[in-house]
Design an enzyme around this catalytic site. Structure first.
Site, PDB file in Angstrom:
ATOM      1  N   GLN A 219      18.655  31.274  45.369  1.00  0.00           N
ATOM      2  CA  GLN A 219      17.569  30.908  44.445  1.00  0.00           C
ATOM      3  C   GLN A 219      18.064  30.314  43.125  1.00  0.00           C
ATOM      4  O   GLN A 219      17.292  29.622  42.431  1.00  0.00           O
ATOM      5  CB  GLN A 219      16.717  32.147  44.174  1.00  0.00           C
ATOM      6  CG  GLN A 219      15.976  32.632  45.400  1.00  0.00           C
ATOM      7  CD  GLN A 219      15.112  33.831  45.104  1.00  0.00           C
ATOM      8  OE1 GLN A 219      15.562  34.971  45.195  1.00  0.00           O
ATOM      9  NE2 GLN A 219      13.866  33.604  44.747  1.00  0.00           N
TER      10      GLN A 219
ATOM     11  N   ARG B 220      21.743  42.333  38.381  1.00  0.00           N
ATOM     12  CA  ARG B 220      21.722  42.325  39.843  1.00  0.00           C
ATOM     13  C   ARG B 220      21.717  40.882  40.326  1.00  0.00           C
ATOM     14  O   ARG B 220      20.834  40.107  39.951  1.00  0.00           O
ATOM     15  CB  ARG B 220      20.497  43.072  40.367  1.00  0.00           C
ATOM     16  CG  ARG B 220      20.396  43.029  41.876  1.00  0.00           C
ATOM     17  CD  ARG B 220      19.159  43.720  42.430  1.00  0.00           C
ATOM     18  NE  ARG B 220      19.097  43.528  43.873  1.00  0.00           N
ATOM     19  CZ  ARG B 220      18.019  43.080  44.523  1.00  0.00           C
ATOM     20  NH1 ARG B 220      16.912  42.800  43.855  1.00  0.00           N
ATOM     21  NH2 ARG B 220      18.057  42.888  45.825  1.00  0.00           N
TER      22      ARG B 220
ATOM     23  N   HIS C  41      20.961  38.682  50.629  1.00  0.00           N
ATOM     24  CA  HIS C  41      19.642  38.313  50.090  1.00  0.00           C
ATOM     25  C   HIS C  41      19.210  37.019  50.779  1.00  0.00           C
ATOM     26  O   HIS C  41      18.956  35.995  50.157  1.00  0.00           O
ATOM     27  CB  HIS C  41      19.713  38.129  48.567  1.00  0.00           C
ATOM     28  CG  HIS C  41      18.376  38.224  47.896  1.00  0.00           C
ATOM     29  ND1 HIS C  41      18.095  39.102  46.870  1.00  0.00           N
ATOM     30  CD2 HIS C  41      17.226  37.528  48.104  1.00  0.00           C
ATOM     31  CE1 HIS C  41      16.837  38.931  46.462  1.00  0.00           C
ATOM     32  NE2 HIS C  41      16.293  37.993  47.205  1.00  0.00           N
TER      33      HIS C  41
ATOM     34  N   GLU D  60      15.182  43.662  50.919  1.00  0.00           N
ATOM     35  CA  GLU D  60      13.865  43.523  51.543  1.00  0.00           C
ATOM     36  C   GLU D  60      13.942  43.218  53.044  1.00  0.00           C
ATOM     37  O   GLU D  60      13.587  42.107  53.497  1.00  0.00           O
ATOM     38  CB  GLU D  60      13.036  42.467  50.815  1.00  0.00           C
ATOM     39  CG  GLU D  60      12.804  42.807  49.360  1.00  0.00           C
ATOM     40  CD  GLU D  60      11.923  41.797  48.643  1.00  0.00           C
ATOM     41  OE1 GLU D  60      11.571  40.759  49.231  1.00  0.00           O
ATOM     42  OE2 GLU D  60      11.578  42.046  47.481  1.00  0.00           O
TER      43      GLU D  60
ATOM     44  N   ASN E  53      11.787  47.366  45.526  1.00  0.00           N
ATOM     45  CA  ASN E  53      11.148  46.193  44.894  1.00  0.00           C
ATOM     46  C   ASN E  53       9.649  46.417  44.990  1.00  0.00           C
ATOM     47  O   ASN E  53       9.124  46.660  46.080  1.00  0.00           O
ATOM     48  CB  ASN E  53      11.532  44.901  45.623  1.00  0.00           C
ATOM     49  CG  ASN E  53      12.992  44.545  45.428  1.00  0.00           C
ATOM     50  OD1 ASN E  53      13.704  45.218  44.681  1.00  0.00           O
ATOM     51  ND2 ASN E  53      13.449  43.497  46.093  1.00  0.00           N
TER      52      ASN E  53
ATOM     53  N   TYR F 260       5.825  44.883  43.694  1.00  0.00           N
ATOM     54  CA  TYR F 260       5.065  43.807  43.049  1.00  0.00           C
ATOM     55  C   TYR F 260       3.572  44.093  42.991  1.00  0.00           C
ATOM     56  O   TYR F 260       2.891  43.698  42.040  1.00  0.00           O
ATOM     57  CB  TYR F 260       5.306  42.477  43.782  1.00  0.00           C
ATOM     58  CG  TYR F 260       6.683  41.936  43.502  1.00  0.00           C
ATOM     59  CD1 TYR F 260       7.765  42.244  44.326  1.00  0.00           C
ATOM     60  CD2 TYR F 260       6.920  41.166  42.366  1.00  0.00           C
ATOM     61  CE1 TYR F 260       9.033  41.775  44.042  1.00  0.00           C
ATOM     62  CE2 TYR F 260       8.189  40.688  42.074  1.00  0.00           C
ATOM     63  CZ  TYR F 260       9.239  41.002  42.924  1.00  0.00           C
ATOM     64  OH  TYR F 260      10.498  40.546  42.644  1.00  0.00           O
TER      65      TYR F 260
ATOM     66  N   GLU G 279      13.563  45.257  41.731  1.00  0.00           N
ATOM     67  CA  GLU G 279      12.776  44.073  41.356  1.00  0.00           C
ATOM     68  C   GLU G 279      11.359  44.478  40.971  1.00  0.00           C
ATOM     69  O   GLU G 279      10.764  45.312  41.660  1.00  0.00           O
ATOM     70  CB  GLU G 279      12.653  43.053  42.500  1.00  0.00           C
ATOM     71  CG  GLU G 279      13.884  42.265  42.803  1.00  0.00           C
ATOM     72  CD  GLU G 279      13.668  41.302  43.967  1.00  0.00           C
ATOM     73  OE1 GLU G 279      12.531  40.821  44.170  1.00  0.00           O
ATOM     74  OE2 GLU G 279      14.639  41.069  44.708  1.00  0.00           O
TER      75      GLU G 279
ATOM     76  N   TRP H  70      12.403  41.110  37.761  1.00  0.00           N
ATOM     77  CA  TRP H  70      12.541  39.871  38.525  1.00  0.00           C
ATOM     78  C   TRP H  70      11.729  38.816  37.800  1.00  0.00           C
ATOM     79  O   TRP H  70      10.504  38.930  37.690  1.00  0.00           O
ATOM     80  CB  TRP H  70      12.015  40.008  39.964  1.00  0.00           C
ATOM     81  CG  TRP H  70      12.248  38.733  40.698  1.00  0.00           C
ATOM     82  CD1 TRP H  70      11.398  37.660  40.804  1.00  0.00           C
ATOM     83  CD2 TRP H  70      13.456  38.358  41.373  1.00  0.00           C
ATOM     84  NE1 TRP H  70      11.996  36.650  41.507  1.00  0.00           N
ATOM     85  CE2 TRP H  70      13.258  37.038  41.858  1.00  0.00           C
ATOM     86  CE3 TRP H  70      14.671  38.978  41.626  1.00  0.00           C
ATOM     87  CZ2 TRP H  70      14.234  36.352  42.567  1.00  0.00           C
ATOM     88  CZ3 TRP H  70      15.650  38.295  42.325  1.00  0.00           C
ATOM     89  CH2 TRP H  70      15.430  37.001  42.792  1.00  0.00           C
TER      90      TRP H  70
ATOM     91  N   TRP I 252      11.516  30.474  47.271  1.00  0.00           N
ATOM     92  CA  TRP I 252      11.425  30.383  48.730  1.00  0.00           C
ATOM     93  C   TRP I 252      10.413  29.346  49.203  1.00  0.00           C
ATOM     94  O   TRP I 252      10.489  28.174  48.737  1.00  0.00           O
ATOM     95  CB  TRP I 252      11.197  31.783  49.308  1.00  0.00           C
ATOM     96  CG  TRP I 252      12.208  32.765  48.806  1.00  0.00           C
ATOM     97  CD1 TRP I 252      11.995  33.829  47.968  1.00  0.00           C
ATOM     98  CD2 TRP I 252      13.630  32.762  49.052  1.00  0.00           C
ATOM     99  NE1 TRP I 252      13.177  34.483  47.698  1.00  0.00           N
ATOM    100  CE2 TRP I 252      14.191  33.852  48.355  1.00  0.00           C
ATOM    101  CE3 TRP I 252      14.495  31.953  49.799  1.00  0.00           C
ATOM    102  CZ2 TRP I 252      15.551  34.144  48.369  1.00  0.00           C
ATOM    103  CZ3 TRP I 252      15.855  32.240  49.817  1.00  0.00           C
ATOM    104  CH2 TRP I 252      16.381  33.324  49.130  1.00  0.00           C
TER     105      TRP I 252
HETATM  106  O1  LIG Z   1       8.618  36.838  45.352  1.00  0.00           O
HETATM  107  C1  LIG Z   1       9.369  37.233  44.255  1.00  0.00           C
HETATM  108  C2  LIG Z   1      10.671  37.868  44.728  1.00  0.00           C
HETATM  109  N1  LIG Z   1      10.376  38.952  45.654  1.00  0.00           N
HETATM  110  N2  LIG Z   1      11.496  39.632  46.160  1.00  0.00           N
HETATM  111  C3  LIG Z   1      12.587  38.792  46.665  1.00  0.00           C
HETATM  112  C4  LIG Z   1      12.895  37.631  45.722  1.00  0.00           C
HETATM  113  O2  LIG Z   1      13.887  36.813  46.309  1.00  0.00           O
HETATM  114  C5  LIG Z   1      11.617  36.876  45.406  1.00  0.00           C
HETATM  115  O3  LIG Z   1      11.877  35.757  44.583  1.00  0.00           O
END
Ligand SMILES: OC[C@H]1NNC[C@@H](O)[C@@H]1O
Length: 448
Positions: free
Chosen positions: A20, A77, A121, A166, A294, A296, A353, A400, A408
């Site tokens: 990323q 991280r 990742h 994840e 993580n 969200y 995250e 994050w 992605w």
């Molecule tokens: O969608 C936001 C984030 N979610 N977890 C994995 C990360 O790589 C993503 O950018």
């Protein structure tokens, strides 16, 4: 308003990932990953964006580390790109790939920042995908071989290791839903991938212990809090299945060495089963030093026959939404980590995250007044404090993300950074949320 205080040893950090932010996708011997293949396939990623350049952190990592130092974080991280270490997945080690991470790790340590490294990742070497990828059990050994080389190269410098990021995304999002690389849409394949990734996690933990590597090792799962919209039993069952998809399916094997039977039975009705071999569950449930979570979002749902994979439909109850159309549900963080602590015991937890995507506008004077993102962080910090106060062993929090980066399948239109990335000039501009977090770290807390 009163000040809420965090423990002095609470670890504040930020998170990124190799594909990323790094760019330099063909530099210094890097091999192709499945995300190079996926993003170079037209129609897979918004605007056909790709990670060829990204934030160019491969060349600008010193700028990134200066931002981290100014932010005041204790840890950073990031992930190591397997294709930089083994361009073909296995075989010859690419020393130039290791050298890049040696530069990053040494610069972090010189800046007084602890490196926290994710081994996987999502950027699987394409050469391994060509041989079946995570559906092929040989990839487990290839991962352990890669992990061993990196463990040994950074033993004593990297002291916090995360095996996978994840595994739900690696398996279901990428092989059942098909939105991420390699873009398959097969439930049995996704279950195979999830299982093999968890076995690979466990075998890497065993290798870490056998080598006597210094520091701690864990894994990161993306947990989601999802509740029934009514007290009707069918709604409770539907919501439980939908929640377990992200949560129990991964946490049960990791901590109890078994899959949740109600989900095994459900998947059987869909014609799918877990390809367990002798020793797999013992490997998966190797003791870990911490669990990365993580978080969200979350939501509410109810039973609806033949809706989705679990006969469950989401009910919109008026949550504020981020630009990803995710509910802002900070209470869900408290609920899911309280649940994890109750179910799986006192293993230390790090939020590896948490963050939010909003449409950011860069002003003439290179500022971004991202009030909504500041609010999002504030709401979730308050829940972190509530968790600590309630006795949940929450040890740290990684926002994050440090930088806007390649999101992605959404490409570059979705910004999660606390630092704005100008993709034309590759300049970095701290947003207001960066200064908000800088204050929280400096004051070990915030007014709430
Ligand atoms: O969608 C936001 C984030 N979610 N977890 C994995 C990360 O790589 C993503 O950018």
């Amino acid at each position: 308003m009163a000040k809420i205080d965090f423990p002095k040893d609470f670890v504040w950090g930020t998170a990124t990932a190799s594909y990323q932010i790094e760019g330099a996708y063909q530099e210094d011997g890097r091999g192709l990953s499945i995300w190079d293949t996926f993003s170079h396939t037209s129609g897979k990623v918004f605007n056909d964006d790709n990670g060829d350049v990204a934030c160019d952190s491969y060349h600008r990592y010193e700028e990134d580390i200066a931002l981290l130092k100014k932010l005041g974080v204790k840890a950073y991280r990031f992930s190591i790109a397997w294709p930089r270490i083994f361009p073909q997945g296995t075989g010859e080690v690419n020393e130039k790939g290791l050298d890049y991470y040696r530069r990053v790790v040494d610069a972090l340590i010189a800046a007084g920042i602890e490196p926290c490294v994710t081994l996987y990742h999502w950027d699987l070497p394409q050469a391994l995908q060509d041989k079946g990828g995570w559906d092929n059990r040989d990839t487990i050994d290839a991962f352990v071989n890669y992990a061993e080389v990196v463990f040994k190269a950074f033993d004593g410098k990297i002291k916090q290791w995360i095996t996978f990021n994840e595994t739900w995304c690696v398996s279901f999002l990428s092989n059942y839903i098909g939105a991420h690389a390699p873009g398959n849409t097969d439930l049995q394949l996704a279950i195979n991938v999830a299982h093999h990734c968890m076995v690979a996690h466990g075998e890497a933990v065993k290798k870490f212990r056998a080598l006597g590597i210094q520091g701690e090792i864990g894994t990161t799962h993306n947990l989601y809090w999802f509740e029934p919209y009514t007290t009707k039993p069918e709604d409770a069952e539907a919501a439980r299945r939908n929640r377990a998809y992200n949560n129990e399916w991964f946490m049960e094997p990791t901590f109890k060495g078994t899959y949740p039977q109600f989900m095994v039975d459900w998947f059987k009705t869909k014609g799918a089963s877990v390809p367990i071999l002798p020793g797999d569950m013992e490997a998966i449930s190797q003791k870990i030093d911490f669990i990365g979570v993580n978080f969200y979002s979350g939501g509410f749902g109810r039973y609806k026959k033949d809706e989705g994979l679990f006969d469950c439909e989401e009910v919109q109850i008026g949550f504020d939404k981020t630009y990803m159309d995710w509910n802002v549900y900070a209470d869900g963080l408290y609920k899911v980590l309280s649940w994890a602590h109750e179910e799986y015991g006192d293993t230390p937890i790090y939020i590896t995250e948490n963050g939010a995507c909003y449409e950011d506008v860069l002003t003439e004077d290179n500022r971004v007044h991202d009030e909504l993102r500041k609010e999002y962080f504030k709401k979730h910090f308050i829940q972190c404090h509530r968790l600590i106060e309630s006795g949940v062993p929450l040890k740290g929090y990684f926002a994050w993300s440090l930088l806007d980066n390649f999101e992605w399948a959404e490409g570059y239109r979705k910004r999660f950074g606390i630092v704005y990335t100008n993709y034309e000039t590759l300049e970095r501009h701290p947003k207001d949320s960066y200064y908000f977090i800088q204050d929280v770290i400096k004051n070990d807390g915030l007014e709430a």
